[in-house]
Design an enzyme around this catalytic site. Structure first.
Site, PDB file in Angstrom:
ATOM      1  N   GLU A  61      17.089  22.707  40.322  1.00 35.17           N
ATOM      2  CA  GLU A  61      18.059  21.150  40.066  1.00 35.17           C
ATOM      3  C   GLU A  61      17.997  21.740  39.331  1.00 35.17           C
ATOM      4  O   GLU A  61      18.945  20.552  38.771  1.00 35.17           O
ATOM      5  CB  GLU A  61      16.831  19.876  40.495  1.00 35.17           C
ATOM      6  N   HIS A  76      13.355  26.115  39.030  1.00 29.10           N
ATOM      7  CA  HIS A  76      14.466  24.579  38.875  1.00 29.10           C
ATOM      8  C   HIS A  76      15.110  25.122  39.333  1.00 29.10           C
ATOM      9  O   HIS A  76      15.768  25.053  38.510  1.00 29.10           O
ATOM     10  CB  HIS A  76      13.918  24.051  37.118  1.00 29.10           C
ATOM     11  N   CYS A  79       7.752  23.954  40.916  1.00 33.33           N
ATOM     12  CA  CYS A  79       7.280  24.346  39.255  1.00 33.33           C
ATOM     13  C   CYS A  79       6.156  24.165  39.084  1.00 33.33           C
ATOM     14  O   CYS A  79       4.838  24.755  39.811  1.00 33.33           O
ATOM     15  CB  CYS A  79       8.071  23.769  38.346  1.00 33.33           C
TER      16      CYS A  79
END
Length: 313
Positions: free
Chosen positions: A237, A235, A142
């Site tokens: 994660e 993102h 990011c």
């Protein structure tokens, strides 16, 4: 195989409860195996939440991974206990003479801040430059992807008029590229950023291989040809609730945020969201560890050199 983390790290209990194989340092020391050494530079405010998210993805591999956590400076944190930082995080000066198989640089809530106004910008540049000679493959996530493009290609900051927030469909390119092995032709991934990553712009100004794009979100995944620098603009994660928590936070700060796209059932924030990107996130990190790190890194990290790397799959 397990990830290897400090015995008392809060993520240990969380991951064990999810049936993820976490090995403590004591047991790992008795194994005759050379684990991968991965350093995570955590720039996010809620460090415990973020470290748990990344450790979860790193665990989905047959490789043993020895993870160390790095902080950008010693300023007090508003969202993470000082005791946690002092116990589990290292300063750059403590690791700069060592070599690592992989480095992950997380995002940061700095989308509307100019690079030169970021308080730790010079130090971040130092770490990114250090990685060229001390890390086999670096994963920029990011905001870190935008920072990495600035350092490696001198690309100026490009900011969208409105924040990109939601879960978007992406199409893969170069389907036989190692990082994309096992990917569906179209997959979902969350974004939460102001940065703009146009495919045409990156193709014109860099030599990156553009691996996955979205009609709305632009480039999602790109890498240098030697796989030593991998850029993820979203993102993968994130937990199911992370975008929701950000949306509620922005509402509380009077920012009038848009409802995250393709996230809540029927676009209704009162309905609980679910993660539609989890399998993609695990596969992405597994491929990065295998094809960009494990199959590229020298067995003896003390003999780290440019000649140790090949451009073959």
């Amino acid at each position: 195989m397990p990830i290897r983390i400090p015995d008392q790290l809060p993520a240990s209990d969380i991951l064990r409860n999810e049936n993820i194989f976490v090995m403590n340092m004591t047991r790992a020391a008795s194994q005759e195996i050379r684990p991968l050494r991965v350093l995570i530079l955590n720039l996010m405010p809620k460090k415990i939440e973020t470290e748990t998210q990344f450790l979860r993805l790193l665990s989905n591999s047959p490789l043993q991974v020895d993870v160390e956590l790095l902080r950008i400076d010693n300023r007090p944190s508003k969202n993470t206990p000082t005791e946690h930082l002092d116990t589990f995080y290292r300063q750059f000066e403590m690791v700069k003479t060592r070599n690592f198989d992989g480095l992950i640089i997380t995002g940061a809530p700095l989308g509307l801040v100019q690079f030169e106004d970021v308080i730790y910008w010079d130090h971040l540049q130092t770490i990114m430059t250090w990685a060229k000679d001390h890390v086999t493959s670096t994963l920029y996530v990011c905001w870190a992807a935008q920072a990495g493009l600035k350092l490696l290609y001198d690309l100026p900051k490009r900011t969208r008029k409105e924040k990109l927030s939601g879960v978007y469909a992406h199409q893969i390119h170069s389907p036989y590229h190692p990082i994309l092995r096992g990917f569906d032709d179209t997959f979902l991934a969350p974004h939460s950023r102001y940065a703009d990553f146009s495919a045409d712009y990156l193709a014109e100004h860099t030599d990156l291989e553009i691996l996955a794009t979205s009609e709305t979100a632009g480039v999602y995944l790109a890498a240098t040809k030697d796989k030593r620098n991998v850029f993820v603009t979203g993102h993968p994660e994130y937990d199911a609730q992370t975008l929701h928590n950000e949306y509620v936070r922005d509402l509380g700060e009077g920012m009038d945020p848009i409802i995250p796209v393709n996230y809540y059932p029927n676009d209704d924030p009162s309905q609980p969201p679910s993660a539609s990107w989890r399998s993609h996130g695990h596969l992405l990190f597994s491929n990065w560890l295998n094809y960009c790190v494990y199959q590229q890194t020298p067995y003896d990290l003390d003999k780290f050199s440019e000649s140790a790397f090949t451009k073959d799959d």
